[in-house]
Each structure stands twice: as structure tokens, then as C-alpha cells.
Motif scaffolding. Structure first.
Motif, PDB file in Angstrom:
ATOM      1  N   SER A  84      40.308 -14.029 -24.495  1.00 28.77           N
ATOM      2  CA  SER A  84      39.342 -13.371 -25.201  1.00 28.77           C
ATOM      3  C   SER A  84      38.412 -12.397 -24.381  1.00 28.77           C
ATOM      4  O   SER A  84      37.624 -11.439 -24.543  1.00 28.77           O
ATOM      5  CB  SER A  84      38.318 -13.911 -26.005  1.00 28.77           C
ATOM      6  OG  SER A  84      38.859 -14.793 -27.046  1.00 28.77           O
ATOM      7  N   ILE A 136      41.339  -2.303 -25.974  1.00 26.15           N
ATOM      8  CA  ILE A 136      41.464  -3.139 -27.121  1.00 26.15           C
ATOM      9  C   ILE A 136      41.562  -2.563 -28.482  1.00 26.15           C
ATOM     10  O   ILE A 136      42.040  -2.997 -29.418  1.00 26.15           O
ATOM     11  CB  ILE A 136      40.421  -4.403 -26.725  1.00 26.15           C
ATOM     12  CG1 ILE A 136      40.637  -5.479 -27.910  1.00 26.15           C
ATOM     13  CG2 ILE A 136      39.106  -3.899 -26.951  1.00 26.15           C
ATOM     14  CD1 ILE A 136      42.016  -6.191 -27.855  1.00 26.15           C
ATOM     15  N   GLU A 137      40.740  -1.651 -28.541  1.00 23.78           N
ATOM     16  CA  GLU A 137      40.568  -1.164 -30.094  1.00 23.78           C
ATOM     17  C   GLU A 137      41.783  -0.270 -30.270  1.00 23.78           C
ATOM     18  O   GLU A 137      42.261  -0.331 -31.441  1.00 23.78           O
ATOM     19  CB  GLU A 137      39.451  -0.005 -29.837  1.00 23.78           C
ATOM     20  CG  GLU A 137      38.117  -0.646 -29.834  1.00 23.78           C
ATOM     21  CD  GLU A 137      37.813  -1.814 -30.696  1.00 23.78           C
ATOM     22  OE1 GLU A 137      38.036  -1.457 -32.004  1.00 23.78           O
ATOM     23  OE2 GLU A 137      37.119  -2.946 -30.260  1.00 23.78           O
ATOM     24  N   VAL A 172      46.483 -11.552 -24.745  1.00 18.85           N
ATOM     25  CA  VAL A 172      45.226 -10.973 -25.079  1.00 18.85           C
ATOM     26  C   VAL A 172      45.092 -11.849 -26.492  1.00 18.85           C
ATOM     27  O   VAL A 172      46.036 -12.014 -27.311  1.00 18.85           O
ATOM     28  CB  VAL A 172      45.196  -9.566 -25.413  1.00 18.85           C
ATOM     29  CG1 VAL A 172      45.813  -9.053 -26.448  1.00 18.85           C
ATOM     30  CG2 VAL A 172      43.570  -9.271 -25.510  1.00 18.85           C
ATOM     31  N   ALA A 212      48.441  -5.740 -23.221  1.00 21.51           N
ATOM     32  CA  ALA A 212      48.143  -6.985 -24.180  1.00 21.51           C
ATOM     33  C   ALA A 212      48.751  -8.204 -23.323  1.00 21.51           C
ATOM     34  O   ALA A 212      48.341  -9.188 -23.984  1.00 21.51           O
ATOM     35  CB  ALA A 212      49.002  -6.764 -25.467  1.00 21.51           C
ATOM     36  N   TYR A 235      38.745  -9.186 -22.270  1.00 16.27           N
ATOM     37  CA  TYR A 235      39.405  -8.204 -22.421  1.00 16.27           C
ATOM     38  C   TYR A 235      39.429  -7.302 -20.878  1.00 16.27           C
ATOM     39  O   TYR A 235      40.180  -6.801 -20.426  1.00 16.27           O
ATOM     40  CB  TYR A 235      39.276  -7.142 -23.397  1.00 16.27           C
ATOM     41  CG  TYR A 235      39.025  -7.624 -24.880  1.00 16.27           C
ATOM     42  CD1 TYR A 235      40.244  -8.480 -25.250  1.00 16.27           C
ATOM     43  CD2 TYR A 235      38.194  -7.611 -25.503  1.00 16.27           C
ATOM     44  CE1 TYR A 235      40.335  -9.109 -26.277  1.00 16.27           C
ATOM     45  CE2 TYR A 235      38.003  -8.129 -26.967  1.00 16.27           C
ATOM     46  CZ  TYR A 235      39.235  -8.981 -27.273  1.00 16.27           C
ATOM     47  OH  TYR A 235      39.243  -9.363 -28.639  1.00 16.27           O
ATOM     48  N   LYS A 273      44.258  -2.919 -31.323  1.00 16.94           N
ATOM     49  CA  LYS A 273      43.934  -3.640 -32.651  1.00 16.94           C
ATOM     50  C   LYS A 273      44.427  -2.592 -33.662  1.00 16.94           C
ATOM     51  O   LYS A 273      44.944  -3.020 -34.965  1.00 16.94           O
ATOM     52  CB  LYS A 273      42.432  -3.901 -32.756  1.00 16.94           C
ATOM     53  CG  LYS A 273      41.849  -4.799 -32.013  1.00 16.94           C
ATOM     54  CD  LYS A 273      40.354  -5.298 -32.235  1.00 16.94           C
ATOM     55  CE  LYS A 273      39.936  -6.493 -31.308  1.00 16.94           C
ATOM     56  NZ  LYS A 273      38.530  -6.511 -31.546  1.00 16.94           N
ATOM     57  N   LEU A 329      42.656  -2.652 -20.458  1.00 18.03           N
ATOM     58  CA  LEU A 329      43.301  -2.813 -21.826  1.00 18.03           C
ATOM     59  C   LEU A 329      42.533  -2.072 -22.654  1.00 18.03           C
ATOM     60  O   LEU A 329      41.084  -2.466 -22.716  1.00 18.03           O
ATOM     61  CB  LEU A 329      43.451  -4.100 -22.355  1.00 18.03           C
ATOM     62  CG  LEU A 329      43.860  -4.351 -23.674  1.00 18.03           C
ATOM     63  CD1 LEU A 329      45.294  -3.665 -23.960  1.00 18.03           C
ATOM     64  CD2 LEU A 329      43.818  -5.681 -24.062  1.00 18.03           C
TER      65      LEU A 329
END
Length: 303
Positions: A272, A183-184, A233, A280, A274, A187, A181
Motif C-alpha cells: 500500500s 496509482i490513479e 501494489v 504495478a 505507492y 486504478k 507508479l
């Protein structure tokens, strides 16, 4: 004389077509049954959509618990689809050995939208089964579509189903969602409201009724049900905490009223990390191994 030759040629063509349709249809169906474990006596039946599919490794579970497992998980299936899937296996001649049903749940289980509205098409290969036939019949858009899929079994297979059949014949149950993933990026999408995951948790009362009927159908046979909350996630868990708690309370309430039902919430323990996620809501092979180890430990503790 010429007319007789034409009639004979037509009869031969139709006969060959019927034989090919029947033979290839049987081969494809056998492969699909192998892939989902629908033609075997199992002690564990897994029912769910892609989240459970990518969270638990069937072969690893079998090897480390010494329990036979049927992994009947389909992409995009909702609570109603899963009722039908459960009934399909329970009414098969292979269900007498069943001890546990691992039923995949998440905070979106009772949301009435977001999964495929045409998911009944996933079940075309099983139209010779009475349970599935009735389900497809009431879901099919037109009688003509139903007739075509009923008569010509080869029309029941999409590319995805042909691939499932091939994997069944090869015995390939691996997680193909390789990758990790970003993640940034997720987000940023959540902050700007451009992610389809950025939604409130709702409860469709009709789905709740069907869910209740599904659990009753299983436990009435003395089979244990384990509701497995697979990880999503942590960013998604922050969207609607009250909604999450409300749905979790529903699952917990079943465990208080029926000793055959358990609820395993594996979400926060893994949400948490990732490195475990492909996206996700889906796990990659590393994540699948982690969750499978957790499930194995919990099952072995019960044995």
C-alpha cells in the motif's frame, strides 16, 4: 599464383574472424558471469525474474549480512527457466559454499502464460555449459538457429546482454527503474479492464511439478530455500483473493513438509506504499532499499 593469393587472403580473413569471435565472446561472457555472480563461490544464490531483481540490492545484502551473494535474476523467466538456472549454478564448481537460495515467488508463479515464450534466448551466452546447451537445443526453433549461435559466440548477445556484460565489468548492480507508479492511472485501467494485470490467478500443473523438482534439487544438497514473495501494489491483490490464498497455501505446504524450506510473504506489508513502486509489480530504488532491509533483518535473525 593469383589463385594462391586469393586462398591465402581467405584463410587470413577466416582466421582473424575466428580470433575476434573467440576473444570478444570471452570478454562478453566474463562480464555476464560477473554481473550474475556465476563465477564465484557464494553463500546466497538469488533465483527469480525482474520482480526479485528489482526488490533486493545485492551489494547492500552482502555488506550487511557478510554473506557472498550471486544474484541470478533474468527478465521474464518462468518456473522452467528458473529450474535450469538453479541447476546451472548447482552443477558449477562454485556451489559447494552455498547455504541459502532465495527463490522469488508471487501469486502468478504458476500461471502458464504472461512471461516470454522465447526466454530461452536469454541463455545463449552460456551455451558452452552442458545444462544450458541442452535447454537451448530443445527450445530453439530450428537446427540452423542453434548451429549459428553455437558456432558464432558473438551472435549470442543482444543489446540487453551486452549491457549486462558491461555492468558486470563495471560492478554496477544498481536498480535503474527510477520513477514512481501513477496509482490513479493504474486504478482507472483496472476499472476499465484495460490493464494486462487484471487477470485471474491460475495454476498450471506442469509448472507445479517443475517447481517441486527445483526445490527437491536444492534441498537434496542440504541447502536452505527461502521462497520470497516480493510486493505487488495492493490494487492487484484485490483482483483474485481466492487465487492468491490458494497459491500462498501451496508455498506454505512446502514449509510444513521440509524444515529446509521457508516462505516469506513480504507483499501486504509494503503493497500500500505507492512511493516504493516503479510500476504495478516492480519496485524503484526506494522500494528496493526497504525490501532489502527486511530481507537482511530476517537473514541475520537466522544466523
Amino acid at each position: 599464383m593469383k589463385k594462391n593469393k586469393i586462398v591465402r587472403a581467405v584463410l587470413i580473413f577466416v582466421t582473424v574472424l575466428i580470433i575476434i569471435n573467440f576473444a570478444l565472446g570471452r570478454i562478453l561472457l566474463e562480464g555476464v558471469n560477473k554481473f550474475y555472480g556465476l563465477n564465484q563461490f557464494s553463500e546466497v544464490l538469488m533465483i527469480g525474474h525482474s520482480m526479485l531483481m528489482l526488490s533486493v540490492d545485492k551489494e547492500m545484502l552482502e555488506n550487511k549480512t557478510e554473506l557472498s551473494v550471486s544474484k541470478y535474476t533474468r527478465e521474464g523467466v518462468n518456473v522452467i527457466d528458473r529450474y535450469t538456472m538453479t541447476k546451472q549454478y548447482l552443477e558449477s564448481p562454485y556451489s559447494d559454499s552455498l547455504k541459502y537460495v532465495l527463490y522469488g515467488v508471487d501469486q502468478f508463479t504458476f500461471v502458464g502464460s504472461g512471461l516470454s515464450e522465447n526466454s530461452y534466448k536469454l541463455f545463449y551466452p552460456f551455451m558452452d555449459n552442458d545444462v544450458i546447451n541442452d535447454y537451448v537445443k530443445i527450445s530453439e526453433d530450428t537446427k540452423l538457429d542453434y548451429f549459428i549461435h553455437k558456432v558464432f559466440s558473438l551472435t549470442r548477445y543482444s543489446d540487453v546482454l551486452i549491457n549486462a556484460s558491461q555492468r558486470g565489468w563495471r560492478g554496477d548492480y544498481s536498480n535503474l527503474k527510477k520513477g514512481t507508479l501513477d496509482i490513479e492511472s493504474l486504478k482507472m485501467q483496472m476499472e476499465t479492464g484495460t490493464s494486462h494485470h487484471n487477470r485471474a490467478i491460475t495454476i498450471d500443473e506442469n509448472l507445479l511439478v517443475v517447481f517441486d523438482e527445483t526445490l527437491k534439487m536444492i534441498t537434496d544438497r542440504g541447502v536452505n530455500v527461502i521462497l520470497v514473495q516480493t510486493p505487488v501494489v495492493d490494487v492487484l491483490n484485490e483482483v483474485d483473493k481466492d487465487g492468491y490464498a490458494k497459491v500462498a497455501n501451496i508455498f506454505t505446504s512446502y514449509t510444513e513438509n521440509n524444515e529446509l524450506i521457508e516462505y516469506w510473504d513480504l507483499n501486504y506489508k509494503f503493497s500500500s506504499d505507492y512511493s516504493l513502486f516503479f510500476d504495478a509489480i516492480h519496485l524503484n530504488p526506494k522500494g528496493q532499499r526497504e525490501i532489502t532491509e527486511e530481507v537482511i533483518k530476517r537473514i541475520n535473525d537466522r544466523l
